[in-house]
Design a protein around this motif. Structure first.
Motif, PDB file in Angstrom:
ATOM      1  N   CYS A   1       8.532  23.754  24.814  1.00 28.92           N
ATOM      2  CA  CYS A   1       9.761  23.549  25.591  1.00 28.92           C
ATOM      3  C   CYS A   1       9.724  22.220  26.351  1.00 28.92           C
ATOM      4  O   CYS A   1      10.520  21.993  27.259  1.00 28.92           O
ATOM      5  CB  CYS A   1       9.961  24.709  26.560  1.00 28.92           C
ATOM      6  SG  CYS A   1      10.226  26.279  25.734  1.00 28.92           S
ATOM      7  N   GLN A   2       8.776  21.366  25.985  1.00 27.37           N
ATOM      8  CA  GLN A   2       8.616  20.032  26.561  1.00 27.37           C
ATOM      9  C   GLN A   2       8.275  20.070  28.047  1.00 27.37           C
ATOM     10  O   GLN A   2       8.686  19.216  28.820  1.00 27.37           O
ATOM     11  CB  GLN A   2       9.842  19.168  26.289  1.00 27.37           C
ATOM     12  CG  GLN A   2      10.073  18.985  24.808  1.00 27.37           C
ATOM     13  CD  GLN A   2      11.290  18.161  24.494  1.00 27.37           C
ATOM     14  OE1 GLN A   2      12.030  17.733  25.361  1.00 27.37           O
ATOM     15  NE2 GLN A   2      11.491  17.915  23.211  1.00 27.37           N
TER      16      GLN A   2
ATOM     17  N   THR B   1       5.038  19.793  30.407  1.00 22.58           N
ATOM     18  CA  THR B   1       3.665  19.298  30.360  1.00 22.58           C
ATOM     19  C   THR B   1       2.772  20.242  31.142  1.00 22.58           C
ATOM     20  O   THR B   1       3.046  20.539  32.316  1.00 22.58           O
ATOM     21  CB  THR B   1       3.576  17.886  30.967  1.00 22.58           C
ATOM     22  OG1 THR B   1       4.466  17.024  30.242  1.00 22.58           O
ATOM     23  CG2 THR B   1       2.163  17.341  30.899  1.00 22.58           C
TER      24      THR B   1
ATOM     25  N   LYS C   1      13.969  22.388  33.731  1.00 22.43           N
ATOM     26  CA  LYS C   1      14.162  21.597  32.512  1.00 22.43           C
ATOM     27  C   LYS C   1      15.620  21.653  32.052  1.00 22.43           C
ATOM     28  O   LYS C   1      16.174  20.649  31.598  1.00 22.43           O
ATOM     29  CB  LYS C   1      13.221  22.086  31.398  1.00 22.43           C
ATOM     30  CG  LYS C   1      13.143  21.143  30.226  1.00 22.43           C
ATOM     31  CD  LYS C   1      12.504  19.827  30.644  1.00 22.43           C
ATOM     32  CE  LYS C   1      12.315  18.888  29.488  1.00 22.43           C
ATOM     33  NZ  LYS C   1      11.984  17.531  29.935  1.00 22.43           N
TER      34      LYS C   1
ATOM     35  N   GLU D   1      10.501  14.708  33.821  1.00 21.14           N
ATOM     36  CA  GLU D   1       9.269  15.296  33.309  1.00 21.14           C
ATOM     37  C   GLU D   1       8.963  16.528  34.147  1.00 21.14           C
ATOM     38  O   GLU D   1       8.855  16.441  35.376  1.00 21.14           O
ATOM     39  CB  GLU D   1       8.097  14.321  33.379  1.00 21.14           C
ATOM     40  CG  GLU D   1       6.835  14.946  32.812  1.00 21.14           C
ATOM     41  CD  GLU D   1       5.615  14.047  32.826  1.00 21.14           C
ATOM     42  OE1 GLU D   1       4.615  14.452  32.221  1.00 21.14           O
ATOM     43  OE2 GLU D   1       5.658  12.971  33.443  1.00 21.14           O
TER      44      GLU D   1
END
Length: 182
Positions: A174-175, A177, A141, A148
């Motif tokens: 922390c975004q 998925t 990330k 994504e």
């Protein structure tokens, strides 16, 4: 481009020094996910926790005094059902792989220079959710903030079921998925 990262599916984490029933349970699901990734045309990358014979003298070894994943040992090897897919694993001496992050970022930049969309999604599966999976998910990330990043919970296991769930919960803010959470 979509990428599947198979984190540390090694004998010592499945049936060896640090093996758990939960780790053994996910092996068939990880094999299925790798085969699905091949059918989808995903780029498949494997990481391999790699320590040297002086492991007990390292900071990690002092905090976790259980020799594991020592280069060249059976415990260091990728589990047998996945070996045929893991031709060139990325050896990493610590939880997260800076090399993996840099490799993905370079690939993303190359694709974009060629007018392609770049790395759009990176999915992680493997062991251990609460140590190396979360470390590499956060690292990916950081290197690819617009991609994504997905963790397939059904294809991961932690040191304990409780720490597995805690790591999955920590990734959401922390975004990252989290899919297939049970």
């Amino acid at each position: 481009m979509n990428v599947l990262i198979v984190v540390d599916m090694q004998n010592d984490f499945v049936s060896g020094a640090l093996g758990t029933p939960e780790a053994r349970e996910i092996v068939p699901r990880v094999v299925d996910r790798v085969e699905e990734g091949i059918r989808r045309g995903e780029k498949i990358l494997f990481t391999r926790d790699t320590h040297e014979t002086d492991y007990l003298n390292t900071q990690e070894g002092k905090k976790l005094p259980v020799p594991h994943c020592i280069r060249g040992t059976e415990g260091w090897e990728i589990v047998e059902p996945l070996q045929k897919y893991a031709e060139h694993p990325i050896d990493k001496p610590t939880f997260g792989s800076q090399y993996l992050g840099a490799l993905l970022k370079a690939r993303d930049e190359d694709l974009r220079r060629q007018g392609e969309p770049g790395v759009e999604q990176v999915t992680l599966v493997g062991l251990c959710t609460d140590i190396c999976v979360i470390s590499n998910a956060l690292l990916v990330k950081a290197f690819l903030p617009e991609a994504e990043v997905v963790v397939d919970a059904a294809c991961c296991a932690g040191v304990t079921p409780e720490s597995h769930r805690a790591a999955l919960a920590a990734m959401g803010p922390c975004q990252i998925t989290v899919e297939n959470e049970t």
